[in-house]
Design an enzyme around this catalytic site. Structure first.
Site, short mmCIF file in Angstrom:
data_model
loop_
_atom_site.label_atom_id
_atom_site.label_comp_id
_atom_site.label_asym_id
_atom_site.label_seq_id
_atom_site.Cartn_x
_atom_site.Cartn_y
_atom_site.Cartn_z
N ASP A 56 0.83 -1.20 0.00
CA ASP A 56 0.00 0.00 0.00
C ASP A 56 0.86 1.25 0.00
O ASP A 56 0.57 2.23 -0.71
CB ASP A 56 -0.97 0.00 1.19
CG ASP A 56 -0.28 -0.17 2.53
OD1 ASP A 56 0.88 -0.64 2.59
OD2 ASP A 56 -0.92 0.16 3.56
N THR A 99 -12.91 14.41 29.12
CA THR A 99 -12.08 13.24 28.82
C THR A 99 -12.16 12.83 27.36
O THR A 99 -11.14 12.55 26.73
CB THR A 99 -12.49 12.06 29.71
OG1 THR A 99 -12.23 12.39 31.07
CG2 THR A 99 -11.70 10.80 29.35
#
Length: 239
Positions: free
Chosen positions: A98, A169
């Site tokens: 790739d 968070t």
């Protein structure tokens, strides 16, 4: 003669017909993370060119499904040199196909940093003469999130928005994981500038690239870089 190009990644298969003019037709994307449904709607034709970085089992499943649909199958592998591109690896087989194809498809006489954002974050530097100067591999932001969630289930696997200093968070996770990728790309650009004496063009591809684009310096977005490389491989090796 109808030709199809197949890019089998770690999470999905992308395929497209190749026109007589060497241009890609409409691209299809099929997730292959569950079951065998992705093998049911494959196209058929005369020639299939296949590049795979997926597991052996998925690669074999694809080849077996294509055998009755195409007269000829060509499995593409990394080469030390092809067309204008010469790779840096002493053992070509150790460079993912790739990455090889993404560089081959983009090699056009400009210095470039080719960045792919999929399961992994890959960066490859190519100079203006087509010489690959090497690269880097790191976890993608998505893989970082998945790894953190696997070790600490209270950390959400997805969600959140990028901020330089987050006050939640989920946002902090998005900012940290995406920020790590952005920092590596920016550091690589500066290192490439120092090495080559010119700033290379940044060329970005991969399913995870969209989320980084707003925070990157000027760049070219080439989402079908691997398929474009397959088209060039076909022109150089088959046509």
């Amino acid at each position: 003669m109808s030709t199809w190009l197949f890019d089998l990644g770690n999470t999905r298969l992308k395929c497209a017909p190749l026109g007589a003019d060497g241009r890609l037709g409409a691209v299809r994307a099929l997730a292959h993370d569950e079951g065998a449904a992705w093998l049911q709607d494959l196209p058929s034709g005369e020639v299939a060119c296949i590049a795979s970085v997926a597991s052996d089992a998925r690669r074999v499943a694809l080849l077996e499904a294509l055998l009755p649909r195409f007269a000829r199958l060509h499995r593409v592998a990394t080469e030390a040199a092809l067309g204008p591109l010469r790779i840096a690896y002493a053992e070509p087989s150790r460079l993912g196909v790739d990455r090889f194809l993404a560089m081959l498809g983009q090699c056009d006489g400009q210095a470039m940093l080719v960045v792919g954002v999929g399961t992994a974050l890959t960066l490859d530097l190519v100079d203006a003469d087509g010489c690959h100067r090497g690269g880097r591999i790191a976890p993608s932001p998505q893989l970082m999130r998945q790894a953190l969630h696997a070790r600490a289930a209270q950390l959400p696997e997805s969600g959140g928005a990028y901020a330089e200093f987050a006050d939640d968070t989920a946002d902090a996770l998005a900012s940290g994981c995406e920020g790590a990728a952005l920092a590596l790309i920016e550091r690589s650009l500066h290192a490439a500038h120092a090495l080559l004496g010119v700033m290379p063009e940044l060329r970005l591809h991969g399913g995870g690239g969209e989320g980084l684009r707003a925070h990157l310096p000027p760049h070219a977005w080439v989402p079908e870089a691997v398929l474009q490389g397959l088209a060039r491989w076909h022109a150089l090796r088959i046509a």
